[in-house]
Each structure stands twice: as structure tokens, then as C-alpha cells.
Design a protein around this motif. Structure first.
Motif, PDB file in Angstrom:
ATOM      1  N   GLY A 129       0.927  -1.194  -0.011  1.00 10.55           N
ATOM      2  CA  GLY A 129       0.104   0.040  -0.077  1.00 10.55           C
ATOM      3  C   GLY A 129       0.819   1.276  -0.068  1.00 10.55           C
ATOM      4  N   GLY A 130       0.199   2.408  -0.290  1.00  5.54           N
ATOM      5  CA  GLY A 130       0.836   3.561  -0.097  1.00  5.54           C
ATOM      6  C   GLY A 130      -0.043   4.532  -0.854  1.00  5.54           C
ATOM      7  N   SER A 131       0.691   5.981  -0.882  1.00  7.39           N
ATOM      8  CA  SER A 131       0.225   6.946  -1.578  1.00  7.39           C
ATOM      9  C   SER A 131       0.464   6.942  -3.219  1.00  7.39           C
ATOM     10  CB  SER A 131       0.510   8.326  -0.763  1.00  7.39           C
ATOM     11  OG  SER A 131       0.146   8.347   0.426  1.00  7.39           O
ATOM     12  N   VAL A 132      -0.733   7.437  -3.822  1.00  5.61           N
ATOM     13  CA  VAL A 132      -0.385   7.601  -5.472  1.00  5.61           C
ATOM     14  C   VAL A 132      -1.439   8.654  -5.750  1.00  5.61           C
ATOM     15  CG1 VAL A 132      -2.186   5.977  -5.920  1.00  5.61           C
ATOM     16  CG2 VAL A 132      -0.158   6.183  -7.400  1.00  5.61           C
ATOM     17  N   GLN A 133      -0.887   9.299  -6.998  1.00  2.00           N
ATOM     18  CA  GLN A 133      -1.764  10.389  -7.575  1.00  2.00           C
ATOM     19  C   GLN A 133      -2.999   9.592  -8.452  1.00  2.00           C
ATOM     20  OE1 GLN A 133       0.865  13.050  -9.656  1.00  2.00           O
ATOM     21  NE2 GLN A 133       1.260  14.182  -7.889  1.00  2.00           N
ATOM     22  N   THR A 134      -3.999  10.488  -8.717  1.00  2.25           N
ATOM     23  CA  THR A 134      -5.160   9.889  -9.473  1.00  2.25           C
ATOM     24  C   THR A 134      -4.482   9.741 -10.961  1.00  2.25           C
ATOM     25  OG1 THR A 134      -6.575  11.219  -8.367  1.00  2.25           O
ATOM     26  CG2 THR A 134      -7.070  10.721 -10.537  1.00  2.25           C
ATOM     27  N   GLY A 135      -4.808   8.368 -11.215  1.00  3.53           N
ATOM     28  CA  GLY A 135      -4.295   8.050 -12.723  1.00  3.53           C
ATOM     29  C   GLY A 135      -3.346   6.996 -12.569  1.00  3.53           C
ATOM     30  N   GLY A 136      -2.653   6.863 -11.185  1.00  2.00           N
ATOM     31  CA  GLY A 136      -1.621   6.089 -11.080  1.00  2.00           C
ATOM     32  C   GLY A 136      -1.953   4.677 -10.876  1.00  2.00           C
ATOM     33  N   SER A 137      -0.857   3.798 -10.391  1.00  3.43           N
ATOM     34  CA  SER A 137      -0.839   2.434 -10.289  1.00  3.43           C
ATOM     35  C   SER A 137      -0.422   1.936  -9.161  1.00  3.43           C
ATOM     36  CB  SER A 137      -0.394   1.551 -11.359  1.00  3.43           C
ATOM     37  OG  SER A 137      -0.942   1.958 -12.899  1.00  3.43           O
ATOM     38  N   LEU A 138      -0.834   0.816  -8.651  1.00  6.39           N
ATOM     39  CA  LEU A 138      -0.266   0.355  -7.437  1.00  6.39           C
ATOM     40  C   LEU A 138      -0.546  -1.324  -7.437  1.00  6.39           C
ATOM     41  CD1 LEU A 138      -1.276   1.963  -4.078  1.00  6.39           C
ATOM     42  CD2 LEU A 138       1.299   1.884  -4.763  1.00  6.39           C
ATOM     43  N   ARG A 139       0.558  -2.285  -7.082  1.00  2.18           N
ATOM     44  CA  ARG A 139       0.134  -3.452  -6.980  1.00  2.18           C
ATOM     45  C   ARG A 139       0.430  -3.911  -5.559  1.00  2.18           C
ATOM     46  NH1 ARG A 139       3.182  -8.882  -9.585  1.00  2.18           N
ATOM     47  NH2 ARG A 139       4.950  -8.456  -7.999  1.00  2.18           N
ATOM     48  N   LEU A 140      -0.769  -4.509  -4.722  1.00  2.00           N
ATOM     49  CA  LEU A 140      -0.567  -5.042  -3.434  1.00  2.00           C
ATOM     50  C   LEU A 140       0.001  -6.484  -3.708  1.00  2.00           C
ATOM     51  CD1 LEU A 140      -4.006  -3.362  -2.247  1.00  2.00           C
ATOM     52  CD2 LEU A 140      -1.773  -2.294  -2.252  1.00  2.00           C
ATOM     53  N   SER A 141       0.205  -6.957  -2.344  1.00  2.00           N
ATOM     54  CA  SER A 141       0.697  -8.319  -2.217  1.00  2.00           C
ATOM     55  C   SER A 141      -0.169  -9.060  -0.934  1.00  2.00           C
ATOM     56  CB  SER A 141       2.039  -8.485  -2.308  1.00  2.00           C
ATOM     57  OG  SER A 141       2.556  -8.375  -3.378  1.00  2.00           O
ATOM     58  N   CYS A 142      -0.317 -10.189  -0.985  1.00  2.00           N
ATOM     59  CA  CYS A 142      -1.065 -10.986  -0.003  1.00  2.00           C
ATOM     60  C   CYS A 142      -0.282 -12.233   0.114  1.00  2.00           C
ATOM     61  CB  CYS A 142      -2.355 -11.003   0.100  1.00  2.00           C
ATOM     62  SG  CYS A 142      -3.040 -12.128   1.501  1.00  2.00           S
ATOM     63  N   SER A 143       0.431 -12.316   1.194  1.00  2.00           N
ATOM     64  CA  SER A 143       1.327 -13.654   1.499  1.00  2.00           C
ATOM     65  C   SER A 143       0.410 -14.408   2.332  1.00  2.00           C
ATOM     66  CB  SER A 143       2.449 -13.369   2.353  1.00  2.00           C
ATOM     67  OG  SER A 143       3.315 -14.634   2.586  1.00  2.00           O
ATOM     68  N   ILE A 144       0.299 -15.585   1.680  1.00  2.00           N
ATOM     69  CA  ILE A 144      -0.620 -16.564   2.594  1.00  2.00           C
ATOM     70  C   ILE A 144       0.031 -17.936   3.284  1.00  2.00           C
ATOM     71  CG2 ILE A 144      -2.629 -18.217   2.019  1.00  2.00           C
ATOM     72  CD1 ILE A 144      -3.073 -16.330  -0.718  1.00  2.00           C
ATOM     73  N   SER A 145      -0.279 -18.296   4.457  1.00  2.00           N
ATOM     74  CA  SER A 145       0.160 -19.532   4.850  1.00  2.00           C
ATOM     75  C   SER A 145      -0.638 -20.005   6.023  1.00  2.00           C
ATOM     76  CB  SER A 145       1.576 -18.992   5.619  1.00  2.00           C
ATOM     77  OG  SER A 145       1.506 -18.228   6.806  1.00  2.00           O
ATOM     78  N   GLY A 146      -0.448 -21.118   6.217  1.00  2.00           N
ATOM     79  CA  GLY A 146      -1.173 -22.078   7.253  1.00  2.00           C
ATOM     80  C   GLY A 146      -2.326 -22.446   6.814  1.00  2.00           C
ATOM     81  N   TYR A 147      -2.797 -22.735   5.543  1.00  2.00           N
ATOM     82  CA  TYR A 147      -3.946 -23.455   5.114  1.00  2.00           C
ATOM     83  C   TYR A 147      -3.952 -23.527   3.509  1.00  2.00           C
ATOM     84  CZ  TYR A 147      -6.972 -19.780   2.985  1.00  2.00           C
ATOM     85  OH  TYR A 147      -7.748 -18.638   2.582  1.00  2.00           O
ATOM     86  N   SER A 148      -4.424 -24.525   3.138  1.00  2.00           N
ATOM     87  CA  SER A 148      -4.663 -24.970   1.780  1.00  2.00           C
ATOM     88  C   SER A 148      -5.618 -23.844   1.179  1.00  2.00           C
ATOM     89  CB  SER A 148      -4.806 -26.291   1.573  1.00  2.00           C
ATOM     90  OG  SER A 148      -5.193 -26.569   0.138  1.00  2.00           O
ATOM     91  N   TYR A 149      -5.255 -22.912   0.662  1.00  2.00           N
ATOM     92  CA  TYR A 149      -6.325 -22.004  -0.258  1.00  2.00           C
ATOM     93  C   TYR A 149      -6.773 -22.346  -1.361  1.00  2.00           C
ATOM     94  CZ  TYR A 149      -2.381 -20.324  -2.702  1.00  2.00           C
ATOM     95  OH  TYR A 149      -1.270 -19.911  -3.761  1.00  2.00           O
TER      96      TYR A 149
END
Length: 122
Positions: A9-29
């Protein structure tokens, strides 16, 4: 012990892009559904995008369709949303969540949640 950890996460200007990540552990998702949800101040938590990890079928809310892309890297046990053409109304705390049932946009459906990562668009 199920653990979902968001980052990117973070701050971005209108029209910009971001890529979030979610690290998963502890279960068979891979047999259930994973998704991204968001909550703006004073608003209810809402579904943004969900995916069946087993076969990659995705669903999006109307508010992000065409701008966000949810994906997964099973080798890394990681879930992503690529968020493009960001708007101020996308500002929210973004959560990843997972469950063993079918995919839907109802936050109450999902038992496993991360702590959230803030996205601010100005």
C-alpha cells in the motif's frame, strides 16, 4: 495457524497504479476462494475482486472492473491485485481474505483475513 499478510500500500496520484501483495500461509487456499476487499472511513467493507485459485476464474465489482486485475502465484503462495487508473474514491484500507466456499463479494462469507494495507489516492 492461518496467516494472511498484505503489503504494497501507499500514496499515489489520480491515474496512477499500485500492486498489492498478500502472503498466504497456514492453510490450503487453492480449493476455495480468495479475494480483495476494502473499507473506506465511515463505510462498510466491500468486495473488490475475487478469484478461484484452482482455475483462475475471477469476478470484479463494477467500481473496479476494467481497472483492477486479481491474480495469484501459487508457487509463492501470494495473491495480488494490480490496480490501474486509480481514483480518489479508491482510497481505503485494503484487505485480502480467504475461505473454503464458493466465491462471492460478501465479506461475512470469509473466515480468514489479513490486517490490511492503506491505499491513498489524491
Amino acid at each position: 495457524h492461518v496467516q494472511l499478510v498484505e503489503s504494497g500500500g501507499g500514496s499515489v496520484q489520480t491515474g496512477g497504479s499500485l500492486r498489492l501483495s498478500c502472503s498466504i500461509s497456514g492453510y490450503s487456499y487453492t480449493s476455495g476462494c480468495m479475494g480483495w476487499f476494502r473499507q473506506a472511513p465511515g463505510e462498510e467493507r466491500e468486495g473488490v475482486a475475487v478469484i478461484y485459485p484452482a482455475h483462475g476464474t475471477t469476478y470484479y465489482s463494477d467500481s473496479v472492473k476494467g481497472r483492477f486485475t486479481i491474480s495469484q502465484d501459487n508457487a509463492k503462495n501470494t495473491l495480488y491485485p494490480q490496480m490501474n487508473s486509480l481514483k480518489p474514491e479508491d482510497t481505503a484500507l485494503y484487505y485480502c481474505a480467504g475461505g473454503n466456499g464458493y466465491c462471492n463479494m460478501r465479506p461475512s462469507w470469509y473466515p480468514n483475513w489479513g490486517q490490511g494495507t492503506q491505499v491513498t489516492v489524491s
